[in-house]
Design a protein around this motif. Structure first.
Motif, PDB file in Angstrom:
ATOM      1  N   HIS A  26       0.824  -1.211   0.000  1.00  0.00           N
ATOM      2  CA  HIS A  26       0.000   0.000   0.000  1.00  0.00           C
ATOM      3  C   HIS A  26       0.861   1.266   0.000  1.00  0.00           C
ATOM      4  O   HIS A  26       0.522   2.256  -0.670  1.00  0.00           O
ATOM      5  N   LEU A  27       1.975   1.233   0.728  1.00  0.00           N
ATOM      6  CA  LEU A  27       2.876   2.387   0.709  1.00  0.00           C
ATOM      7  C   LEU A  27       3.478   2.586  -0.677  1.00  0.00           C
ATOM      8  O   LEU A  27       3.632   3.722  -1.147  1.00  0.00           O
ATOM      9  N   TRP A  28       3.827   1.486  -1.331  1.00  0.00           N
ATOM     10  CA  TRP A  28       4.388   1.582  -2.680  1.00  0.00           C
ATOM     11  C   TRP A  28       3.352   2.132  -3.651  1.00  0.00           C
ATOM     12  O   TRP A  28       3.631   3.056  -4.414  1.00  0.00           O
ATOM     13  N   ARG A  29       2.145   1.575  -3.630  1.00  0.00           N
ATOM     14  CA  ARG A  29       1.160   1.985  -4.638  1.00  0.00           C
ATOM     15  C   ARG A  29       0.656   3.405  -4.423  1.00  0.00           C
ATOM     16  O   ARG A  29       0.158   4.037  -5.357  1.00  0.00           O
ATOM     17  N   ALA A  30       0.809   3.936  -3.212  1.00  0.00           N
ATOM     18  CA  ALA A  30       0.364   5.308  -2.969  1.00  0.00           C
ATOM     19  C   ALA A  30       1.053   6.294  -3.898  1.00  0.00           C
ATOM     20  O   ALA A  30       0.468   7.296  -4.324  1.00  0.00           O
ATOM     21  N   THR A  31       2.306   6.005  -4.262  1.00  0.00           N
ATOM     22  CA  THR A  31       3.061   6.927  -5.114  1.00  0.00           C
ATOM     23  C   THR A  31       2.675   6.819  -6.581  1.00  0.00           C
ATOM     24  O   THR A  31       3.128   7.630  -7.396  1.00  0.00           O
ATOM     25  N   LEU A  32       1.855   5.842  -6.937  1.00  0.00           N
ATOM     26  CA  LEU A  32       1.435   5.701  -8.331  1.00  0.00           C
ATOM     27  C   LEU A  32       0.290   6.645  -8.671  1.00  0.00           C
ATOM     28  O   LEU A  32      -0.007   6.853  -9.850  1.00  0.00           O
ATOM     29  N   TYR A  33      -0.348   7.207  -7.654  1.00  0.00           N
ATOM     30  CA  TYR A  33      -1.514   8.044  -7.878  1.00  0.00           C
ATOM     31  C   TYR A  33      -1.111   9.509  -8.071  1.00  0.00           C
ATOM     32  O   TYR A  33       0.063   9.842  -8.146  1.00  0.00           O
ATOM     33  N   ASP A  34      -2.096  10.387  -8.121  1.00  0.00           N
ATOM     34  CA  ASP A  34      -1.863  11.768  -8.539  1.00  0.00           C
ATOM     35  C   ASP A  34      -1.344  12.675  -7.425  1.00  0.00           C
ATOM     36  O   ASP A  34      -0.654  13.648  -7.690  1.00  0.00           O
ATOM     37  N   ARG A  76       0.551   1.771 -15.662  1.00  0.00           N
ATOM     38  CA  ARG A  76       1.347   1.778 -14.435  1.00  0.00           C
ATOM     39  C   ARG A  76       0.498   1.405 -13.226  1.00  0.00           C
ATOM     40  O   ARG A  76       0.916   0.622 -12.373  1.00  0.00           O
ATOM     41  N   LEU A  77      -0.696   1.941 -13.148  1.00  0.00           N
ATOM     42  CA  LEU A  77      -1.582   1.615 -12.032  1.00  0.00           C
ATOM     43  C   LEU A  77      -1.997   0.142 -12.055  1.00  0.00           C
ATOM     44  O   LEU A  77      -2.277  -0.446 -11.007  1.00  0.00           O
ATOM     45  N   SER A  78      -2.027  -0.444 -13.234  1.00  0.00           N
ATOM     46  CA  SER A  78      -2.430  -1.851 -13.334  1.00  0.00           C
ATOM     47  C   SER A  78      -1.416  -2.785 -12.676  1.00  0.00           C
ATOM     48  O   SER A  78      -1.719  -3.956 -12.435  1.00  0.00           O
ATOM     49  N   LEU A  79      -0.224  -2.279 -12.391  1.00  0.00           N
ATOM     50  CA  LEU A  79       0.777  -3.099 -11.707  1.00  0.00           C
ATOM     51  C   LEU A  79       0.353  -3.422 -10.275  1.00  0.00           C
ATOM     52  O   LEU A  79       0.865  -4.374  -9.670  1.00  0.00           O
ATOM     53  N   VAL A  80      -0.580  -2.643  -9.733  1.00  0.00           N
ATOM     54  CA  VAL A  80      -1.043  -2.897  -8.367  1.00  0.00           C
ATOM     55  C   VAL A  80      -1.638  -4.303  -8.260  1.00  0.00           C
ATOM     56  O   VAL A  80      -1.387  -5.028  -7.292  1.00  0.00           O
ATOM     57  N   SER A  81      -2.416  -4.708  -9.256  1.00  0.00           N
ATOM     58  CA  SER A  81      -3.003  -6.049  -9.250  1.00  0.00           C
ATOM     59  C   SER A  81      -1.918  -7.117  -9.236  1.00  0.00           C
ATOM     60  O   SER A  81      -2.029  -8.116  -8.511  1.00  0.00           O
ATOM     61  N   LEU A  82      -0.871  -6.910 -10.010  1.00  0.00           N
ATOM     62  CA  LEU A  82       0.231  -7.880 -10.050  1.00  0.00           C
ATOM     63  C   LEU A  82       0.974  -7.898  -8.727  1.00  0.00           C
ATOM     64  O   LEU A  82       1.433  -8.958  -8.277  1.00  0.00           O
ATOM     65  N   ALA A  83       1.109  -6.737  -8.095  1.00  0.00           N
ATOM     66  CA  ALA A  83       1.813  -6.670  -6.813  1.00  0.00           C
ATOM     67  C   ALA A  83       1.073  -7.463  -5.745  1.00  0.00           C
ATOM     68  O   ALA A  83       1.699  -8.169  -4.942  1.00  0.00           O
ATOM     69  N   PHE A  84      -0.250  -7.363  -5.714  1.00  0.00           N
ATOM     70  CA  PHE A  84      -1.029  -8.158  -4.764  1.00  0.00           C
ATOM     71  C   PHE A  84      -0.751  -9.641  -4.960  1.00  0.00           C
ATOM     72  O   PHE A  84      -0.531 -10.383  -3.998  1.00  0.00           O
ATOM     73  N   ARG A 103       4.080  -5.269 -19.599  1.00  0.00           N
ATOM     74  CA  ARG A 103       3.153  -5.527 -18.515  1.00  0.00           C
ATOM     75  C   ARG A 103       2.591  -6.947 -18.628  1.00  0.00           C
ATOM     76  O   ARG A 103       2.469  -7.648 -17.626  1.00  0.00           O
ATOM     77  N   GLY A 104       2.274  -7.353 -19.825  1.00  0.00           N
ATOM     78  CA  GLY A 104       1.731  -8.690 -20.040  1.00  0.00           C
ATOM     79  C   GLY A 104       2.703  -9.790 -19.663  1.00  0.00           C
ATOM     80  O   GLY A 104       2.320 -10.797 -19.062  1.00  0.00           O
ATOM     81  N   ARG A 105       3.973  -9.606 -20.015  1.00  0.00           N
ATOM     82  CA  ARG A 105       4.979 -10.622 -19.658  1.00  0.00           C
ATOM     83  C   ARG A 105       5.144 -10.715 -18.137  1.00  0.00           C
ATOM     84  O   ARG A 105       5.303 -11.809 -17.584  1.00  0.00           O
ATOM     85  N   MET A 128      -6.233  -6.957 -18.110  1.00  0.00           N
ATOM     86  CA  MET A 128      -5.953  -6.164 -16.913  1.00  0.00           C
ATOM     87  C   MET A 128      -7.218  -6.082 -16.069  1.00  0.00           C
ATOM     88  O   MET A 128      -8.215  -5.461 -16.466  1.00  0.00           O
ATOM     89  N   THR A 129      -7.197  -6.766 -14.935  1.00  0.00           N
ATOM     90  CA  THR A 129      -8.328  -6.756 -14.021  1.00  0.00           C
ATOM     91  C   THR A 129      -7.820  -6.487 -12.614  1.00  0.00           C
ATOM     92  O   THR A 129      -6.609  -6.315 -12.398  1.00  0.00           O
TER      93      THR A 129
END
Length: 385
Positions: free
Chosen positions: A78-86, A214-222, A306-308, A381-382
């Motif tokens: 959550h700390l990491w993904r916070a920086t992906l936003y605006d 870039r934001l779609s990486l959050v799903s992969l991080a989980f 992203r797909g790979r 991307m889901t």
């Protein structure tokens, strides 16, 4: 704290958690003391951008207490993904709070929740209910996903747990992951200022845009974090079972040996488990590297890259899920009937693995891999891939 110090500290924390893991699992109380242990250790202050270190720490802690490893891994995420936003200022402030080592972060981000943000003259009011809110009942800060009342956009806002209108019904009494405080959370007109909005996502935003990718990486991080937790559960189960076998198991009369550690059946069984664990660990670390590489691409990340990364993470999730449920069951073949006593606590590994692998059906991860093999398509991307 550098990476080497973080790993050493994680092992120290793990040993403290190991001492009463069974008793705490049976008691099923909110993990306030466990979060305090993480605070005091300094582990909450690790650099969340350093995925290899945070994932390694998560796995070490999860091996002795899957619930606390899960909470810690999500804190870093959550700390990491916070920086992906605006809202860079808010993200920086949140990280600075965590850097003190005292602030624990959780989130309400289930895509099937119905949480609404209504615009007011002085900001927003958030209402609704989150069905699963891992760690929120014991967190200091919450990242909350909500939909605008007119359904034109989705928001992510930061809340203080002590804020008015926020409640946590005591409804988490599940088979496993009992100390994750993963029950529901209710919002009753919680006031949020515009400055507490991390990001806004228009409903019609192009999926191929740099920001969306870039934001779609959050799903992969989980998924990558959960794979590490599952590998940790597997490692912990093997370690505890081996200790029980060495110290307490008796040889079966037909084995013809005096010591159980000389039984070829037992030796071969543990050898197979150790070999498959090594394979799963390597694959989970490969998923972490894939996430790291995609993350470092920043706004230059392409759909193919992203797909790979998604395929690598899905492979790790498939293998770690199947292995965790299999190993945590098979260990009883090598420990014996007495090991099923509740006091031994060996069942907690299976209960944790079984609960965690139902987070999202692993069959759909396997389907993604098969689809790419046969058609060349990358996963959609889901919220889960």
């Amino acid at each position: 704290m550098n990476p080497a110090e973080a790993i050493t500290t994680a092992h120290t924390v793990a040993e403290r958690l190991r001492a009463d893991a069974v008793e705490r699992d049976h008691a099923n109380q909110p993990p306030h003391a466990e979060i305090d242990l993480l605070r005091d250790s300094g582990l909450l202050a690790l650099d969340p951008d350093d995925h290899p270190t945070t994932h390694a720490v998560t796995r070490i802690v999860a091996a002795v207490d899957a619930s606390i490893g899960h909470l810690l891994g999500y804190h870093y995420l959550h700390l990491w993904r916070a920086t992906l936003y605006d809202n860079a200022e808010l993200a920086t402030s949140l990280r600075q709070e965590a850097a003190t080592g005292r602030v624990f972060v959780a989130a309400v981000s289930n895509p099937r929740d119905t949480i609404t943000a209504t615009t007011t003259s002085d900001g927003l009011r958030v209402s609704g209910r989150g069905a699963f809110a891992t760690g929120c009942a014991v967190a200091d800060r919450l990242l909350v996903s909500a939909i605008r009342e007119d359904h034109t956009a989705r928001l992510v806002v930061v809340m203080h747990r002590a804020g008015g209108g926020l409640s946590h019904p005591p409804d988490w009494d599940n088979l496993g992951q009992r100390l994750t405080a993963s029950g529901s959370v209710a919002f009753d007109d919680v006031r949020v200022s515009q400055g507490d909005v991390l990001g806004t996502f228009p409903a019609d935003e192009d999926e191929s845009s740099p920001r969306h990718l870039r934001l779609s990486l959050v799903s992969l991080a989980f998924q990558a974090v959960l794979a590490q937790v599952l590998v940790g559960i597997t490692a912990g189960a093997i370690d505890e079972a081996a200790r029980y076998t060495r110290e307490r198991s008796r040889p079966w009369p037909a084995s013809g040996v005096v010591r159980v550690v000389d039984d070829p059946h037992v030796l071969a069984g543990y050898g197979e488990l150790a070999a498959t664990l090594d394979a799963a660990r390597l694959l989970a670390d490969q998923a972490t590297r894939a996430l790291t590489e995609a993350d470092t691409r920043g706004p230059a990340l392409t759909p193919a890259e992203r797909g790979r990364a998604a395929l690598t993470v899905s492979a790790a999730k498939v293998v770690s899920s199947r292995l965790a449920t299999e190993v945590t069951s098979r260990i009883f073949e090598f420990t014996g009937a007495r090991a099923t006593a509740r006091v031994t606590g060996l069942d907690r590994f299976w209960r944790d693995a079984r609960t965690l692998t139902l987070h999202d059906p692993v069959a759909y991860k396997a389907q993604e891999l098969g689809d790419h093999l046969l058609t060349g398509r990358y996963p959609r991307m889901t919220a889960y891939s």
